[in-house]
Design a protein around this motif. Structure first.
Motif, PDB file in Angstrom:
ATOM      1  N   VAL A 132      44.012  52.094  38.962  1.00 52.88           N
ATOM      2  CA  VAL A 132      42.905  52.290  39.682  1.00 52.88           C
ATOM      3  C   VAL A 132      43.078  53.674  40.767  1.00 52.88           C
ATOM      4  N   GLY A 133      44.434  54.084  40.403  1.00 48.91           N
ATOM      5  CA  GLY A 133      44.501  55.489  41.257  1.00 48.91           C
ATOM      6  C   GLY A 133      44.764  55.339  42.689  1.00 48.91           C
ATOM      7  N   VAL A 153      40.095  48.760  44.929  1.00 47.18           N
ATOM      8  CA  VAL A 153      41.095  47.789  45.142  1.00 47.18           C
ATOM      9  C   VAL A 153      40.369  46.579  44.578  1.00 47.18           C
ATOM     10  N   ALA A 154      39.083  46.382  44.776  1.00 43.89           N
ATOM     11  CA  ALA A 154      38.350  45.118  44.340  1.00 43.89           C
ATOM     12  C   ALA A 154      38.749  44.984  42.570  1.00 43.89           C
ATOM     13  N   ILE A 155      38.607  46.022  41.902  1.00 45.54           N
ATOM     14  CA  ILE A 155      38.763  46.269  40.670  1.00 45.54           C
ATOM     15  C   ILE A 155      40.192  45.998  40.327  1.00 45.54           C
ATOM     16  N   ALA A 156      41.126  46.344  40.965  1.00 44.34           N
ATOM     17  CA  ALA A 156      42.550  45.870  40.658  1.00 44.34           C
ATOM     18  C   ALA A 156      42.837  44.448  41.086  1.00 44.34           C
ATOM     19  N   ARG A 157      42.156  44.071  41.820  1.00 50.04           N
ATOM     20  CA  ARG A 157      42.259  42.676  42.223  1.00 50.04           C
ATOM     21  C   ARG A 157      41.463  41.822  41.234  1.00 50.04           C
ATOM     22  N   ALA A 158      40.544  42.223  40.836  1.00 49.70           N
ATOM     23  CA  ALA A 158      39.746  41.300  39.519  1.00 49.70           C
ATOM     24  C   ALA A 158      40.678  41.741  38.432  1.00 49.70           C
ATOM     25  N   LEU A 159      41.346  42.510  38.121  1.00 53.11           N
ATOM     26  CA  LEU A 159      42.261  42.550  36.686  1.00 53.11           C
ATOM     27  C   LEU A 159      43.582  42.132  37.015  1.00 53.11           C
ATOM     28  N   ALA A 160      43.823  41.571  38.260  1.00 61.29           N
ATOM     29  CA  ALA A 160      45.296  41.347  38.308  1.00 61.29           C
ATOM     30  C   ALA A 160      45.577  39.981  37.698  1.00 61.29           C
ATOM     31  N   THR A 161      44.628  39.021  37.483  1.00 66.40           N
ATOM     32  CA  THR A 161      44.964  37.879  37.241  1.00 66.40           C
ATOM     33  C   THR A 161      44.865  37.854  35.773  1.00 66.40           C
ATOM     34  N   GLU A 162      44.645  39.122  34.885  1.00 64.47           N
ATOM     35  CA  GLU A 162      44.428  39.421  33.463  1.00 64.47           C
ATOM     36  C   GLU A 162      43.551  38.364  32.969  1.00 64.47           C
ATOM     37  N   PRO A 163      42.159  38.613  33.441  1.00 66.01           N
ATOM     38  CA  PRO A 163      41.083  37.572  32.941  1.00 66.01           C
ATOM     39  C   PRO A 163      40.479  38.143  31.487  1.00 66.01           C
ATOM     40  N   LYS A 164      39.792  37.427  30.875  1.00 66.83           N
ATOM     41  CA  LYS A 164      39.209  37.792  29.656  1.00 66.83           C
ATOM     42  C   LYS A 164      37.829  38.558  30.071  1.00 66.83           C
TER      43      LYS A 164
END
Ligand code: ADP
Ligand code: MG
Length: 230
Positions: A132-133, A153-164
């Motif tokens: 997310v730069g 940051v919110a996008i990184a947090r959402a991605l961090a759990t590697e969701p489908k």
């Protein structure tokens, strides 16, 4: 494979003596890897639909399958496990913890997974901050970041759990047009590179234009003939 499948889904809320029919007979299939917008005016049922996909709420009737799993009859614990492993959330108002730094906000949802030790959590924080730069902003707290940076940051947090699936409820509504466009572009890049399914709601026609597929909702109903895959 369908990551989301709604069959004859209704949702009613009781408000005092009256019933609000928020969703009426929704039938919807969303394929793995789609970049899809749910478009409709305020009060049309977008958030209700996203909350049902996210297993935050349950339908009044009908069947919902998430990642192939029938969600009806699951206990609250089973639903929260499904949610934690399968779904990431992005909100209109970012919903970051104000006392935590960017990296701590990203780490937070990872703490529930026992299989992720400190080193693994660190690796994900660094990886997703980079995507997310925001590598240079790891130690910044939300009030030291701009709106666009907070949403990153919110996008990184959402991605961090590697969701489908990533669900984003009006993710650009609190951002100026240019910043919002950057956020959507970033989401699209991540969708293309990671194959993560993105489902976002909006009432902004400029946001709709970025989607690969548009689903219109009005007064709790999906509008016939308006669903076109690109
Ligand atoms: P949107 O996100 O498109 O603005 P919502 O899904 O929030 O629409 O709301 C759809 C309808 O359901 C609206 O009429 C809204 O007032 C109603 N609604 C939403 N949540 C609740 C609730 N918790 N209790 C009662 N009515 C609700
Ligand atoms: Mg809403």
């Amino acid at each position: 494979m369908n990551v989301v499948h709604f069959e004859n889904v209704f949702k009613e809320y009781t408000l005092g003596d009256s019933q609000v029919h928020a969703l009426k007979n929704i039938n919807l299939k969303i394929e793995d890897g789609e970049f899809l917008a749910i478009a409709g005016p305020s009060g049309s049922g977008k958030s209700t639909l996203l909350n049902l996909i996210g297993c935050i709420d349950t339908p009044s009737s009908g069947k919902i399958y998430i990642n192939g799993q029938d969600t009806s009859g699951q206990t609250p614990d089973q639903l929260s496990e499904l949610r934690a492993r399968t779904i990431g959330f992005i909100f209109q108002t970012f919903n970051l913890f104000s006392v935590l730094s960017a990296e701590e906000n990203i780490e937070y949802p990872l703490l529930q997974f026992k299989e992720l030790d400190t080193a693994k959590r660190c690796e994900r924080i660094v990886r997703f901050l980079d995507i997310v730069g925001l590598k240079a902003f790891a130690r910044h707290r939300p009030n030291q970041l701009s709106g666009g940076q907070r949403q990153r940051v919110a996008i990184a947090r959402a991605l961090a759990t590697e969701p489908k699936i990533i669900l984003a409820d009006e993710p650009t509504a609190n951002l100026d047009h240019k910043t919002g466009e950057g956020i959507l572009q970033l989401m699209k890049e991540i969708n293309r590179s990671s194959h993560t399914t993105f489902i976002f709601s909006t009432h902004d026609t400029r946001v709709m234009a970025v989607a690969d597929r548009l689903v219109h909702i009005e007064d709790g109903q999906l509008i016939e003939g308006s669903i076109a895959s690109v």
